[in-house]
Write an enzyme that holds these catalytic residues in place. Structure first.
Site, short mmCIF file in Angstrom:
data_model
loop_
_atom_site.label_atom_id
_atom_site.label_comp_id
_atom_site.label_asym_id
_atom_site.label_seq_id
_atom_site.Cartn_x
_atom_site.Cartn_y
_atom_site.Cartn_z
N LYS A 54 -133.18 14.72 -82.00
CA LYS A 54 -133.60 13.42 -82.53
C LYS A 54 -132.54 12.82 -83.46
O LYS A 54 -132.51 11.62 -83.69
CB LYS A 54 -134.90 13.56 -83.35
CG LYS A 54 -136.08 14.15 -82.59
CD LYS A 54 -136.66 13.18 -81.60
CE LYS A 54 -137.88 13.74 -80.88
NZ LYS A 54 -138.22 12.97 -79.68
N ASN A 81 -140.52 15.50 -72.90
CA ASN A 81 -139.56 14.50 -73.38
C ASN A 81 -138.17 14.89 -72.90
O ASN A 81 -137.78 16.06 -73.01
CB ASN A 81 -139.55 14.46 -74.91
CG ASN A 81 -140.90 14.08 -75.49
OD1 ASN A 81 -141.83 13.78 -74.76
ND2 ASN A 81 -141.02 14.11 -76.80
N ASP A 131 -135.43 14.43 -74.26
CA ASP A 131 -134.53 14.91 -75.33
C ASP A 131 -134.93 16.28 -75.88
O ASP A 131 -134.33 16.77 -76.84
CB ASP A 131 -134.43 13.88 -76.47
CG ASP A 131 -135.74 13.66 -77.20
OD1 ASP A 131 -136.74 14.34 -76.88
OD2 ASP A 131 -135.79 12.79 -78.10
N GLN A 150 -142.69 2.50 -66.91
CA GLN A 150 -143.80 2.43 -67.85
C GLN A 150 -144.24 0.98 -67.96
O GLN A 150 -143.47 0.06 -67.68
CB GLN A 150 -143.23 2.90 -69.19
CG GLN A 150 -144.21 3.47 -70.14
CD GLN A 150 -143.52 3.98 -71.39
OE1 GLN A 150 -142.33 4.19 -71.41
NE2 GLN A 150 -144.30 4.16 -72.42
N LEU A 192 -139.98 12.07 -69.63
CA LEU A 192 -140.25 10.80 -70.29
C LEU A 192 -138.92 10.21 -70.73
O LEU A 192 -138.23 10.76 -71.60
CB LEU A 192 -141.18 11.03 -71.50
CG LEU A 192 -142.50 11.75 -71.16
CD1 LEU A 192 -143.28 12.11 -72.41
CD2 LEU A 192 -143.36 10.93 -70.19
N ASN A 193 -138.53 9.11 -70.10
CA ASN A 193 -137.17 8.57 -70.25
C ASN A 193 -137.20 7.11 -70.68
O ASN A 193 -136.41 6.30 -70.22
CB ASN A 193 -136.44 8.73 -68.90
CG ASN A 193 -134.98 8.29 -68.95
OD1 ASN A 193 -134.28 8.61 -69.89
ND2 ASN A 193 -134.56 7.52 -67.96
N GLY A 194 -138.14 6.78 -71.57
CA GLY A 194 -138.29 5.37 -71.96
C GLY A 194 -137.54 4.97 -73.21
O GLY A 194 -137.45 3.80 -73.55
#
Length: 504
Positions: free
Chosen positions: A392, A247, A249, A186, A109-111
């Site tokens: 994060k 994710n 990250d 997305q 998931l790279n949004g």
């Protein structure tokens, strides 16, 4: 008269409310058509697909009456629905690992943007270790798998309109790596005015002031946008059976061969279509979504769905012992079936925002893990904490840059020299929030092998080869500055006041 968010949470709809709801829906459809009229033909085609998904979400949002869950119906998941990782590991691995790997694709998931860490552009392009970015490490991991087992595991990036252009430019540098990389976008949904429940966008552009008018609708959108992009069908035609979603990250989210083998070894009539990796909750994870049993199904319960008077109970580590890492293993044929029959049921997360100008808007979002209840024979697997290593904040960044971890083929593992497997608790103050500020404050990263707890507040810098052990608290009050000298060893110390070290 307009219907507000608060009105929608009342009991059964009256005829009057029903009429209002229909009016809101008609107005929304008209506005969306007017927006599409401002787009080029190619853009309108893509956006029309996005808007179909948005209309569906908006329709369901208007129908919602009261909290998404009835607290009295919540039960702990049955023992057999959450397997301990050790139990899966005991089964061992087959001789032909490449056959299993060839049925897998990795979806990241790279949004997201790096704005919360003071960076412009995609978060995945922030350097996290030895000049390697999140994306570099991901490519190295998968390339290592493909070379080691002579396999073909592709990498699929779910970008958003915020990250797509910058990510595609960078992908050129991986051309000669042994990993096929695909991207898809997305959806792009319109933010809606909290009062009028209409889009705030004036046209389809994402530039200038109109940039605030759009948002990517949470990672639950992966199913529809993956399917709309044609990639789902492409991967199925190439013989892929599962995707591993995580994710970008989360540096602990590497392909786990034991979980993959567990999925591949199930009998055909009892194929597990969805595995959610969960791990034991600590005080730092009290807001994380948890797995519950609800009306005979495993279900993901997020804090946003919990009635206010039960939030403390939700955060309790005794009642809800595990949380969702968002590392998910999902069957591709099952996604295809659920998308084709429109049977994916994802709870709506209503995310209120206040824009820079003070306008109150709402974003309608969904979470990828919420789909667990729609899949057959779904399972939770209680994995070691090491599979959840998200970056994060700059405090997380300090941990992964330090000698607590060693880097091998893109994977970070806790150093064998550390006596305790748990990570230290690190809390850096606001002077360290932005990555650039953070890097300027360390001449090099301190030795943290024996650290348990670090709190730093105020204007503090660290010289070369500093060593931190036990509990270390460093507080520079407003107007003061503390320079920790090169070579200092702080063990169970509180440092406060003013300490300046100047070049002579």
């Amino acid at each position: 008269m307009s219907l507000t968010v608060e009105d929608l949470t009342g009991g059964v709809m009256t005829e009057f409310q029903e009429k209002l709801r229909a009016q809101h829906e008609d107005s929304m459809h008209r506005e969306l058509e007017a927006l599409l009229a401002t787009a080029s033909k190619a853009e309108a085609e893509i956006s029309r697909k996005d808007f179909e998904g948005f209309k569906n979400l908006f329709h369901r949002f208007l129908q919602v009456k009261g909290p998404a869950v009835d607290w009295a119906k919540i039960n702990r998941p049955p023992e057999e629905s959450i397997l301990p990782y050790e139990q899966i590991k005991m089964k061992g691995l087959p001789d032909d690992i490449s056959a299993s790997l060839n049925k897998l694709a990795v979806v990241k998931l790279n949004g997201g943007l790096g704005t919360s860490m003071g960076c412009t552009g995609p978060k995945s392009l922030i350097s996290v270790r030895n000049e390697n970015t999140f994306l570099d490490l991901t490519v190295q991991q998968i390339e290592h798998l493909n070379k080691t087992f002579n396999a073909d595991v592709p990498l699929v990036l779910m970008n958003s309109f915020n990250t797509d252009e910058d990510t595609k430019k960078i992908l050129q540098k991986y051309k000669h790596h042994r990993v096929n990389i695909h991207t898809f976008n997305q959806s792009r949904y319109p933010r809606i005015n909290k009062e009028s429940l209409l889009p705030i966008a004036k046209n389809m552009s994402t530039g200038g002031q109109n940039g605030e008018a759009w948002y990517p609708p949470g990672h639950g959108d992966v199913y529809a946008s993956f399917s709309n992009s044609g990639l789902l069908d492409k991967l199925l035609s190439e013989g892929k059976e599962y995707i591993f979603v995580s994710n970008i990250d989360n540096l602990g989210a590497t392909v786990d061969l034991f979980i993959l083998q567990h999925l591949m070894s199930q009998p055909a009539d009892r194929r597990c279509e969805f595995i959610m990796e969960v791990t034991d909750k600590t005080r730092a994870d009290v807001k994380g979504g948890t797995l519950i049993q609800y009306e005979d199904h495993l279900r993901l319960l997020e804090i946003a769905q919990v009635p206010k008077n039960h939030v403390d109970e939700f955060k309790s580590v005794t009642k809800f012992k595990i949380f969702n890492t968002n590392n998910l293993w999902i069957s591709l044929p099952a996604i295809k079936r659920l998308q084709d029959t429109n049977k994916l049921d994802l709870e709506i997360i209503v995310n209120p925002k206040t824009l820079d100008g003070g306008l109150n808007v709402i974003q309608l979002e969904t979470a990828v893990g919420a789909a667990i209840k729609s899949f057959n024979n779904a399972l939770g697997v209680n994995v070691p904490r090491s599979r959840f290593l998200p970056v994060k904040t700059s405090s997380d960044l300090l941990l992964v840059m330090s000698n607590l971890y060693s880097l091998d083929a893109g994977s970070l593992t806790m150093s064998r020299k550390r006596e305790f497997p748990s990570t230290p608790h690190v809390k850096l103050g606001s002077s360290f929030t932005k990555v650039q500020q953070f890097l300027c404050r360390f001449e090099n990263i301190p030795d943290m092998l024996e650290l348990d707890h670090l709190t730093v507040s105020g204007d503090v810098t660290f010289g070369k080869n500093v060593s931190l052990k036990g509990t270390v608290i460093i507080i520079a009050n407003h107007g003061d500055r503390i320079d920790i000298p090169a070579g200092a060893m702080l063990e169970n110390k509180i440092v406060s006041g003013n300490l300046r070290i100047l070049d002579h």
